[in-house]
Design a protein around this motif. Sequence first.
Motif, PDB file in Angstrom:
ATOM      1  N   LEU A 164      93.027  89.147  88.615  1.00 44.22           N
ATOM      2  CA  LEU A 164      91.562  89.154  88.612  1.00 44.22           C
ATOM      3  C   LEU A 164      91.017  88.093  87.660  1.00 44.22           C
ATOM      4  O   LEU A 164      90.044  87.396  87.980  1.00 44.22           O
ATOM      5  N   GLU A 165      91.635  87.985  86.508  1.00 41.44           N
ATOM      6  CA  GLU A 165      91.192  86.986  85.532  1.00 41.44           C
ATOM      7  C   GLU A 165      91.375  85.580  86.084  1.00 41.44           C
ATOM      8  O   GLU A 165      90.502  84.710  85.925  1.00 41.44           O
ATOM      9  N   ARG A 166      92.486  85.351  86.749  1.00 43.06           N
ATOM     10  CA  ARG A 166      92.745  84.028  87.321  1.00 43.06           C
ATOM     11  C   ARG A 166      91.755  83.726  88.447  1.00 43.06           C
ATOM     12  O   ARG A 166      91.262  82.597  88.566  1.00 43.06           O
ATOM     13  N   LEU A 167      91.443  84.726  89.287  1.00 42.65           N
ATOM     14  CA  LEU A 167      90.484  84.525  90.372  1.00 42.65           C
ATOM     15  C   LEU A 167      89.108  84.202  89.809  1.00 42.65           C
ATOM     16  O   LEU A 167      88.400  83.325  90.332  1.00 42.65           O
ATOM     17  N   HIS A 168      88.720  84.888  88.752  1.00 40.34           N
ATOM     18  CA  HIS A 168      87.426  84.623  88.114  1.00 40.34           C
ATOM     19  C   HIS A 168      87.363  83.216  87.535  1.00 40.34           C
ATOM     20  O   HIS A 168      86.334  82.527  87.639  1.00 40.34           O
ATOM     21  N   ARG A 169      88.459  82.775  86.956  1.00 39.14           N
ATOM     22  CA  ARG A 169      88.487  81.466  86.291  1.00 39.14           C
ATOM     23  C   ARG A 169      88.549  80.313  87.289  1.00 39.14           C
ATOM     24  O   ARG A 169      87.926  79.268  87.079  1.00 39.14           O
ATOM     25  N   GLU A 170      89.281  80.500  88.391  1.00 35.98           N
ATOM     26  CA  GLU A 170      89.528  79.396  89.311  1.00 35.98           C
ATOM     27  C   GLU A 170      88.495  79.287  90.421  1.00 35.98           C
ATOM     28  O   GLU A 170      88.297  78.190  90.964  1.00 35.98           O
ATOM     29  N   GLN A 171      87.853  80.380  90.810  1.00 38.44           N
ATOM     30  CA  GLN A 171      86.898  80.366  91.918  1.00 38.44           C
ATOM     31  C   GLN A 171      85.515  80.731  91.387  1.00 38.44           C
ATOM     32  O   GLN A 171      85.142  81.897  91.342  1.00 38.44           O
ATOM     33  N   ARG A 172      84.754  79.721  90.978  1.00 36.31           N
ATOM     34  CA  ARG A 172      83.486  79.966  90.288  1.00 36.31           C
ATOM     35  C   ARG A 172      82.297  80.103  91.237  1.00 36.31           C
ATOM     36  O   ARG A 172      81.309  80.747  90.891  1.00 36.31           O
ATOM     37  N   ARG A 173      82.377  79.491  92.418  1.00 32.82           N
ATOM     38  CA  ARG A 173      81.233  79.539  93.334  1.00 32.82           C
ATOM     39  C   ARG A 173      80.999  80.981  93.795  1.00 32.82           C
ATOM     40  O   ARG A 173      81.916  81.644  94.277  1.00 32.82           O
ATOM     41  N   ASP A 193      96.372 100.081  95.769  1.00 34.64           N
ATOM     42  CA  ASP A 193      96.393 101.528  95.532  1.00 34.64           C
ATOM     43  C   ASP A 193      95.975 101.857  94.105  1.00 34.64           C
ATOM     44  O   ASP A 193      95.837 103.031  93.753  1.00 34.64           O
ATOM     45  N   LEU A 194      95.792 100.816  93.274  1.00 33.20           N
ATOM     46  CA  LEU A 194      95.311 100.957  91.891  1.00 33.20           C
ATOM     47  C   LEU A 194      96.188 101.893  91.061  1.00 33.20           C
ATOM     48  O   LEU A 194      95.711 102.583  90.165  1.00 33.20           O
ATOM     49  N   LEU A 195      97.475 101.906  91.382  1.00 30.77           N
ATOM     50  CA  LEU A 195      98.430 102.696  90.607  1.00 30.77           C
ATOM     51  C   LEU A 195      99.072 101.792  89.560  1.00 30.77           C
ATOM     52  O   LEU A 195      99.553 100.708  89.886  1.00 30.77           O
ATOM     53  N   PRO A 196      99.109 102.216  88.296  1.00 28.22           N
ATOM     54  CA  PRO A 196      99.718 101.371  87.260  1.00 28.22           C
ATOM     55  C   PRO A 196     101.228 101.311  87.423  1.00 28.22           C
ATOM     56  O   PRO A 196     101.881 102.315  87.685  1.00 28.22           O
ATOM     57  N   ARG A 197     101.784 100.117  87.284  1.00 27.27           N
ATOM     58  CA  ARG A 197     103.231  99.970  87.370  1.00 27.27           C
ATOM     59  C   ARG A 197     103.910 100.374  86.071  1.00 27.27           C
ATOM     60  O   ARG A 197     105.068 100.790  86.068  1.00 27.27           O
ATOM     61  N   THR A 198     103.194 100.220  84.956  1.00 28.92           N
ATOM     62  CA  THR A 198     103.686 100.646  83.649  1.00 28.92           C
ATOM     63  C   THR A 198     102.534 101.322  82.918  1.00 28.92           C
ATOM     64  O   THR A 198     101.352 101.109  83.255  1.00 28.92           O
ATOM     65  N   PRO A 199     102.830 102.158  81.896  1.00 29.60           N
ATOM     66  CA  PRO A 199     101.735 102.794  81.135  1.00 29.60           C
ATOM     67  C   PRO A 199     100.773 101.785  80.527  1.00 29.60           C
ATOM     68  O   PRO A 199      99.585 102.066  80.371  1.00 29.60           O
ATOM     69  N   ASP A 200     101.272 100.589  80.174  1.00 26.25           N
ATOM     70  CA  ASP A 200     100.410  99.575  79.561  1.00 26.25           C
ATOM     71  C   ASP A 200      99.375  99.021  80.540  1.00 26.25           C
ATOM     72  O   ASP A 200      98.356  98.469  80.113  1.00 26.25           O
ATOM     73  N   GLY A 225      93.920  98.498  82.892  1.00 25.27           N
ATOM     74  CA  GLY A 225      93.802  97.198  82.242  1.00 25.27           C
ATOM     75  C   GLY A 225      92.986  96.203  83.029  1.00 25.27           C
ATOM     76  O   GLY A 225      92.634  95.141  82.508  1.00 25.27           O
ATOM     77  N   TRP A 226      92.680  96.525  84.278  1.00 25.03           N
ATOM     78  CA  TRP A 226      91.940  95.614  85.150  1.00 25.03           C
ATOM     79  C   TRP A 226      90.428  95.754  85.017  1.00 25.03           C
ATOM     80  O   TRP A 226      89.677  94.985  85.638  1.00 25.03           O
ATOM     81  N   PHE A 264      85.249 106.065  88.371  1.00 25.36           N
ATOM     82  CA  PHE A 264      84.285 105.818  87.295  1.00 25.36           C
ATOM     83  C   PHE A 264      84.439 104.405  86.739  1.00 25.36           C
ATOM     84  O   PHE A 264      83.449 103.708  86.486  1.00 25.36           O
ATOM     85  N   ALA A 265      85.683 103.965  86.555  1.00 26.58           N
ATOM     86  CA  ALA A 265      85.935 102.627  86.019  1.00 26.58           C
ATOM     87  C   ALA A 265      85.409 101.550  86.964  1.00 26.58           C
ATOM     88  O   ALA A 265      84.841 100.542  86.517  1.00 26.58           O
ATOM     89  N   LEU A 266      85.586 101.733  88.262  1.00 29.76           N
ATOM     90  CA  LEU A 266      85.099 100.756  89.235  1.00 29.76           C
ATOM     91  C   LEU A 266      83.577 100.687  89.227  1.00 29.76           C
ATOM     92  O   LEU A 266      82.988  99.602  89.287  1.00 29.76           O
ATOM     93  N   ARG A 267      82.936 101.848  89.167  1.00 28.33           N
ATOM     94  CA  ARG A 267      81.464 101.862  89.119  1.00 28.33           C
ATOM     95  C   ARG A 267      80.964 101.185  87.850  1.00 28.33           C
ATOM     96  O   ARG A 267      80.005 100.402  87.885  1.00 28.33           O
ATOM     97  N   SER A 268      81.598 101.479  86.714  1.00 29.23           N
ATOM     98  CA  SER A 268      81.157 100.889  85.452  1.00 29.23           C
ATOM     99  C   SER A 268      81.374  99.381  85.425  1.00 29.23           C
ATOM    100  O   SER A 268      80.674  98.656  84.715  1.00 29.23           O
TER     101      SER A 268
END
Length: 312
Positions: free
Chosen positions: A173-182, A191-198, A202-203, A272-276
């Motif tokens: 997401l960060e890379r998409l935001h940085r590279e595609q500005r228009r 599926d928005l399932l975390p692969r690790t607890p960390d 985080g998105w 909730f996180a998506l709405r916020s």
Amino acid sequence: MTAPDLGAAERALRVQELAIRRRLDGLLHGDRLGRRTGPGTELDDVRPYQPAQDDVRRMDWNVTARSGEPHVRASIAEPDLTTWVLVDASASMDFGTAVMEKRDLAVAVVAGVLALTDRPGNRLGVHLVGGAVPRTFPPRPGRPAGRLLLRELLAAPRTPHGAAPGLDLATALERLHREQRRPGLRVVVSDLLPRTPDERMGWVVPLRRLAARHDVIAVEVTDRREAVLPDVGPLTLVDPESGRTTRVRTGDRRLRERYARAVAEHRAATAFALRSAGADHVVLRTDRDWVGDVARFLAVRRRTARHRRSVR
């Protein structure tokens, strides 16, 4: 996926494409208006005809007859829309117990986005992330390019269980935001399932940055068996991300209740996180009529947008 399976998937996708275009056509059209006057479908004004400058096919004959002077219709131009779809290709997407797997549903969603944004000059690109090797399909216009894109997505190799983790969703997401500005449309299919607890939530911050500039739709793909642990006695479960196995006694009622409660809490926190973060959120399931769910979501989205404009 073997060659015969790929052929069957392509045939099924072609059948779905007809339903997608019939049921979704026009639901997104006109949501984004241009800032200049020019060829388009949204009427802006009627003005006197200027020889050698105006197209006679845009003549407004009613006004011309009333005024006695030729007038043409001026419309608001619809800008070329560049859409990027971020598709999760992590190992957890290779799961499904109903009509299709989650990865198949993700490809079908891309087909739906193609149908919704299929207008002259519009382009669609895809970032395939989460797998061992991330891939980027540059945005191209036209249905032939769209069908080629879908075939490549269907043929993309699966991520082996326990393979080294690929690009995580937050970084993508960060890379998409940085590279595609228009400004344009950004669709996140995962599926928005975390692969690790960390990686848990985080998105959120990168998604908030993305939504500040673009229209963002988060498509959460799920399977019914992910929400409920069935009572089938001793069961060996495999974590698709790490490859670790766990022996579970599914006959334990309290264990099943704790599992269902944890899933419900995770999905509520995700919504909730998506709405916020400012993203629109739609949940699709592998055992439901996902085209109908998307149509209902877009109808509500359009009514909400109209209400916001009327309040301003």
